[in-house]
Design an enzyme around this catalytic site. Structure first.
Site, PDB file in Angstrom:
ATOM      1  N   GLY A  13       0.769  -1.240   0.000  1.00 10.50           N
ATOM      2  CA  GLY A  13       0.000   0.000   0.000  1.00 10.50           C
ATOM      3  C   GLY A  13       0.798   1.286   0.000  1.00 10.50           C
ATOM      4  NE  ARG A  92      -7.645 -12.374  -8.464  1.00 12.59           N
ATOM      5  CZ  ARG A  92      -7.503 -13.678  -8.693  1.00 12.59           C
ATOM      6  NH1 ARG A  92      -6.382 -14.280  -8.367  1.00 12.59           N
ATOM      7  NH2 ARG A  92      -8.466 -14.372  -9.249  1.00 12.59           N
ATOM      8  CG  HIS A 110       2.959  -2.198 -15.328  1.00 11.89           C
ATOM      9  ND1 HIS A 110       2.640  -3.405 -14.750  1.00 11.89           N
ATOM     10  CD2 HIS A 110       3.995  -2.442 -16.168  1.00 11.89           C
ATOM     11  CE1 HIS A 110       3.444  -4.349 -15.237  1.00 11.89           C
ATOM     12  NE2 HIS A 110       4.267  -3.785 -16.093  1.00 11.89           N
ATOM     13  CB  THR A 142      -8.175  -1.502 -22.141  1.00 17.01           C
ATOM     14  OG1 THR A 142      -6.848  -1.961 -22.392  1.00 17.01           O
ATOM     15  CG2 THR A 142      -8.268  -0.002 -22.345  1.00 17.01           C
ATOM     16  CD  GLU A 176       5.641   2.011  -8.676  1.00 15.98           C
ATOM     17  OE1 GLU A 176       4.560   1.711  -8.168  1.00 15.98           O
ATOM     18  OE2 GLU A 176       6.562   1.187  -8.803  1.00 15.98           O
TER      19      GLU A 176
HETATM   20  C1  GRF Z   1       4.019  -1.178  -7.135  1.00 15.78           C
HETATM   21  O1  GRF Z   1       5.307  -1.272  -7.633  1.00 15.78           O
HETATM   22  C2  GRF Z   1       3.026  -1.090  -8.260  1.00 15.78           C
HETATM   23  O2  GRF Z   1       3.493  -0.389  -9.363  1.00 15.78           O
HETATM   24  C3  GRF Z   1       2.866  -2.543  -8.629  1.00 15.78           C
HETATM   25  O3  GRF Z   1       2.884  -3.234  -7.409  1.00 15.78           O
HETATM   26  C4  GRF Z   1       3.602  -2.473  -6.444  1.00 15.78           C
HETATM   27  C5  GRF Z   1       2.671  -2.236  -5.305  1.00 15.78           C
HETATM   28  O4  GRF Z   1       3.263  -1.606  -4.239  1.00 15.78           O
HETATM   29  N1  GRF Z   1       1.699  -2.728  -9.441  1.00 15.78           N
HETATM   30  P1  GRF Z   1       2.347  -0.917  -3.131  1.00 15.78           P
HETATM   31  O5  GRF Z   1       1.293  -1.906  -2.676  1.00 15.78           O
HETATM   32  O6  GRF Z   1       1.757   0.336  -3.707  1.00 15.78           O
HETATM   33  O7  GRF Z   1       3.297  -0.625  -1.984  1.00 15.78           O
END
Ligand code: GRF
Length: 220
Positions: A13, A92, A110, A142, A176
Site C-alpha cells: 500500500g 488481479r 505499472h 482496458t 510511482e
Molecule cells: C508497485 O510497484 C506497483 O506499481 C505494482 O505493485 C507495487 C505495489 O506496491 N503494481 P504498493 O502496494 O503500492 O506498496
C-alpha cells in the site's frame, strides 16, 4: 461536487498512502469512498483505516472463479458510485465485463516503461535485459493486460550493481509515488479522460505517455 475515488489494493500500500496523503493535503480534489483489498492481510488496509476511510476485504480465493469474484467486486464498487477507480498494487487481472463497466474511470500504475514489460517481475526483467533505464507508467485499464492508453511515465537510470529490490525501491520512490497522485488529481479535476482508446489531458490527445517534466509543481 468532489470526485468519488475508490482504490483497490492487494498488499503493502505505498501507492495507496501517497494517494491518501495527496487527498489529505488537497492536491487531489476527491473523496476516497472506499479501499478494497483482495487479501485480508494487506498492510495497506491499516493505513486506510487509520485515515478513517471505509475498507472492505473481498478475498478472491473464496470465490468459485474469476467471474464470480469480478461480479462481487463490481457489485461492491457500484454501491460507492465511484467516479475514479485506482488500482494501486492490485494483483488481479480483471475480466472484460468488469473492465467494460469501469472503462474510462479506471487507472493502474505499472512498474515498467510500458509498452515494455507488461505483466510480472518487471524489475528483474529490466535487469536481465541489461537495460540502461527502467521506470513506471500510469495507464487507463482496458482488457489488455497493462495495455491501456498510457498517461504518464517516469524513468530512472539502472546503476551498476543494482539488484531487484534496490531498483524496485527507486522506481517506487522517485517515480510511482509522484506520477500516480498526479494522474489521479488530473482525473479528479476532470482534466484527464479516455476518448477513443486514447488518453486526453486538458483537451490534448496523448499519442504517448507524458514524462516527469510535465508534472505540476506540487507533484514533483
Ligand atoms: C508497485 O510497484 C506497483 O506499481 C505494482 O505493485 C507495487 C505495489 O506496491 N503494481 P504498493 O502496494 O503500492 O506498496
Amino acid at each position: 461536487m468532489r470526485a468519488r475515488l475508490a482504490i483497490l489494493i492487494s498488499g503493502r500500500g505505498r501507492n495507496l498512502r501517497a494517494l491518501i496523503a495527496a487527498v489529505q493535503d488537497g492536491r487531489i480534489d476527491a473523496e476516497i469512498v472506499a479501499v478494497i483489498s483482495n487479501h485480508r492481510d494487506a498492510e495497506g488496509l491499516a493505513f486506510a483505516r487509520a485515515a478513517g476511510i471505509v475498507t472492505e476485504i473481498l478475498p478472491h480465493a473464496e470465490f468459485a472463479d474469476r467471474r464470480a469474484f469480478d461480479t462481487a467486486l463490481a457489485d461492491r464498487l457500484r454501491s460507492y458510485t465511484p467516479d475514479i477507480l485506482a488500482l494501486a498494487g492490485f494483483m488481479r487481472v480483471l475480466g472484460e465485463d468488469f473492465v467494460a463497466e469501469f472503462r474510462g474511470r479506471m487507472l493502474n500504475i505499472h512498474p515498467s516503461l510500458l509498452p515494455k514489460y507488461a505483466g510480472l517481475h518487471t524489475h528483474r526483467r529490466a535487469l536481465a535485459a541489461g537495460d540502461a533505464e527502467h521506470g513506471a507508467t500510469v495507464h487507463f485499464v482496458t482488457s489488455q493486460l497493462d495495455g491501456g492508453a498510457p498517461v504518464i511515465q517516469g524513468r530512472v537510470k539502472i546503476q551498476a550493481g543494482d539488484d531487484e529490490a534496490q531498483l524496485a525501491e527507486r522506481v517506487l520512490n522517485e517515480i510511482e509515488l509522484k506520477i500516480y497522485p498526479q494522474a489521479v488529481a488530473w482525473m479528479a479535476r476532470g482534466e484527464l479522460r479516455l476518448v477513443d482508446n486514447m488518453a486526453v489531458l486538458k483537451g490534448q490527445r496523448l499519442e504517448r505517455a507524458l514524462q516527469m517534466d510535465q508534472l505540476d509543481e506540487a507533484f514533483r
